[in-house]
Design an enzyme around this catalytic site. Structure first.
Site, PDB file in Angstrom:
ATOM      1  CE  LYS A 114      80.577  81.467   3.713  1.00 36.97           C
ATOM      2  NZ  LYS A 114      80.065  81.663   5.073  1.00 36.97           N
ATOM      3  NE  ARG A 167      85.586  75.494   7.715  1.00 40.28           N
ATOM      4  CZ  ARG A 167      84.666  75.782   6.797  1.00 40.28           C
ATOM      5  NH1 ARG A 167      83.409  76.001   7.103  1.00 40.28           N
ATOM      6  NH2 ARG A 167      85.008  75.850   5.532  1.00 40.28           N
TER       7      ARG A 167
HETATM    8  N1  DSN Z   1      77.943  77.368   3.666  1.00 39.74           N
HETATM    9  C1  DSN Z   1      78.153  78.742   3.273  1.00 39.74           C
HETATM   10  C2  DSN Z   1      78.034  78.922   1.800  1.00 39.74           C
HETATM   11  O1  DSN Z   1      78.478  78.021   1.130  1.00 39.74           O
HETATM   12  O2  DSN Z   1      77.558  79.921   1.319  1.00 39.74           O
HETATM   13  C3  DSN Z   1      77.265  79.636   3.997  1.00 39.74           C
HETATM   14  O3  DSN Z   1      76.148  78.954   4.299  1.00 39.74           O
END
Ligand code: DSN
Length: 433
Positions: free
Chosen positions: A230, A236
């Site tokens: 993120k 990932r």
């Molecule tokens: N799928 C991620 C999100 O979009 O927050 C974590 O679950």
């Protein structure tokens, strides 16, 4: 990125990959949990390290031939520990859900209680939502916001619930909460009831690494789980970081949980996983190296500036945001209140203009998650592309034009595409060599 073998080896697959490449390059990504990896991370992910089995930990493997797997995993571990100030790191969890389950299994027995944030108030599915296996194995009790207008957590209720249920873990972390948490207070409550404090910082790991948000390990937490893809901008994957000191981190710790690293490693393997994915571990090492550079701090700062600007511009144009703003990289727009549309309808309308975000429940949402009364959006991907405040204001204008003023998404889609081409995704297009 140029590919020499795939185009002729499997033209059908290559055509799909090219389509995704164009979608990423020409579309505006506002899903706050997504990002674009660098070409170096992408190269590391696509290496022959995928060929190797390496159950165990560096220096203690079950199969032979581990000279280079040991080196790369040790490097990823050392980089993770240094970046987050942890005593121990496990970089093998396959993704965030697995990392959380491993952390629970490391410290709890089936039937034990954990205290976590309510899903519709910003928590995460893997924090024991009733549909998960974790909820079958463990007993989850909840805390919520005291005031959804400010986002303040009801810390008194959190403490009262902890005292009543005596959880073995107190979990802080979220996937749609736009404010910051008082980690110190949560760690103190956990210590008071003898619980381990665990933070799931998947969404904000890059912001912590970049020094723009607080690190729970410095505020008395013992475990951090995080995905690596993120705001951290890696492949990932996921990590579990720990620091076994219990008590006020500014004073000598009252207690040291000496066996925490072993419990975590054993929960990952053989507890819940088999062989780690070493190509992914290699790409995590590269991403952690990138996150340690000074530019990454600037990246974190700009994510926050962009999010504040986008939230402010949406509110100026009449949108209602959960907690009326944001302190991190994400925001949740109440779509029924703002536009008279469900989150699902807003998601579809914006996708027609090349803008991607996701429908999201709002606190105590009367609608089911597949429709939802809100959408969640954020700035990590747009910031990676180099977009700044001026672009955020244009984006807010497009969202409101399409969802509130019923503007045709097609011409706006052309503007979105033009903007995206001015700020190319670092992952690049997919081309034949
Ligand atoms: N799928 C991620 C999100 O979009 O927050 C974590 O679950």
């Amino acid at each position: 990125m140029k590919y020499s073998e795939l185009p002729s080896a499997d033209a059908e697959v290559f055509e799909i990959l090219q389509g995704e490449g164009r979608r990423e390059m020409e579309g505006l990504e506002l899903i706050p949990s997504e990002n674009y990896v660098s070409p170096a991370v992408l190269e590391a992910l696509g290496t022959l390290m995928t060929n190797k089995y390496s159950e165990g930990t560096p220096g203690r493997r079950y199969y032979g031939g581990q000279t280079y797997t040991d080196r790369i995993e040790s490097l990823a571990i050392e980089r993770a520990k240094a970046l987050f100030g942890a005593d121990h790191a496990n970089v093998q969890p396959l993704s965030g859900a697995a990392a959380n389950l491993c952390a629970y299994a490391a410290w709890m027995e089936p039937g034990d209680t954990a205290l976590a944030m309510d899903l519709s108030h910003g928590g995460h599915l893997t924090h024991g939502a009733p549909v998960t296996f974790a909820a079958k194995a463990f007993n989850f009790v909840r805390y919520k916001m005291k005031d959804v207008e400010t986002g303040e957590i009801d810390y008194d209720a959190l403490e009262a619930t902890a005292l009543e249920h005596r959880p073995k873990m107190v979990i802080a972390g979220f996937s749609s909460y736009p404010r910051t948490l008082d980690y110190r207070r949560i760690a103190q409550i956990a210590a008071k009831v003898g619980a381990v404090a665990m933070a799931d910082m998947a969404h904000i790991a890059g912001l912590i690494a970049g020094g723009v948000l607080e690190n729970p390990l410095e505020q008395g937490f013992q475990i951090i789980t995080t995905t690596t893809h993120k705001t951290l901008r890696g492949p990932r994957g996921a990590m579990i970081l720990s620091n076994g000191k219990v008590g006020n981190p500014l004073r000598a710790p009252e207690k040291i949980i000496e066996n925490l690293p072993t419990l975590i490693d054993r929960a990952v393997f053989p507890g819940l996983q088999g062989g780690p994915h070493m190509n992914k571990v290699m790409a995590i090492a590269v991403a952690l190296g990138e996150a340690a550079r000074p530019e990454f701090r600037e990246y974190g700062r700009q994510i926050l500036k962009n999010a504040k600007t986008l939230a402010g511009a949406l509110m100026e144009r009449g949108c209602k945001l959960i907690t009326n703003g944001t302190d991190n990289h994400l925001m949740v727009v109440e779509t029924i209140t703002s536009f008279g549309l469900t989150g699902q309808e807003v998601q579809l309308r914006l996708e027609a203009a090349g803008i991607t975000l996701n429908k999201n429940v709002i606190p105590d949402d009367p609608l089911p998650p597949f429709k939802a009364s809100g959408v969640r959006l954020g700035t990590p991907s747009a910031t990676t592309r180099g977009m700044k405040e001026a672009e955020m204001i244009r984006i807010a204008g497009w969202i409101v034009a399409i969802c509130k003023d019923n503007a045709d998404p097609a011409p706006i889609g052309q503007e979105v595409r033009q903007l995206c081409l001015q700020f190319p995704s670092p992952s690049g297009l997919v081309e034949s060599a």
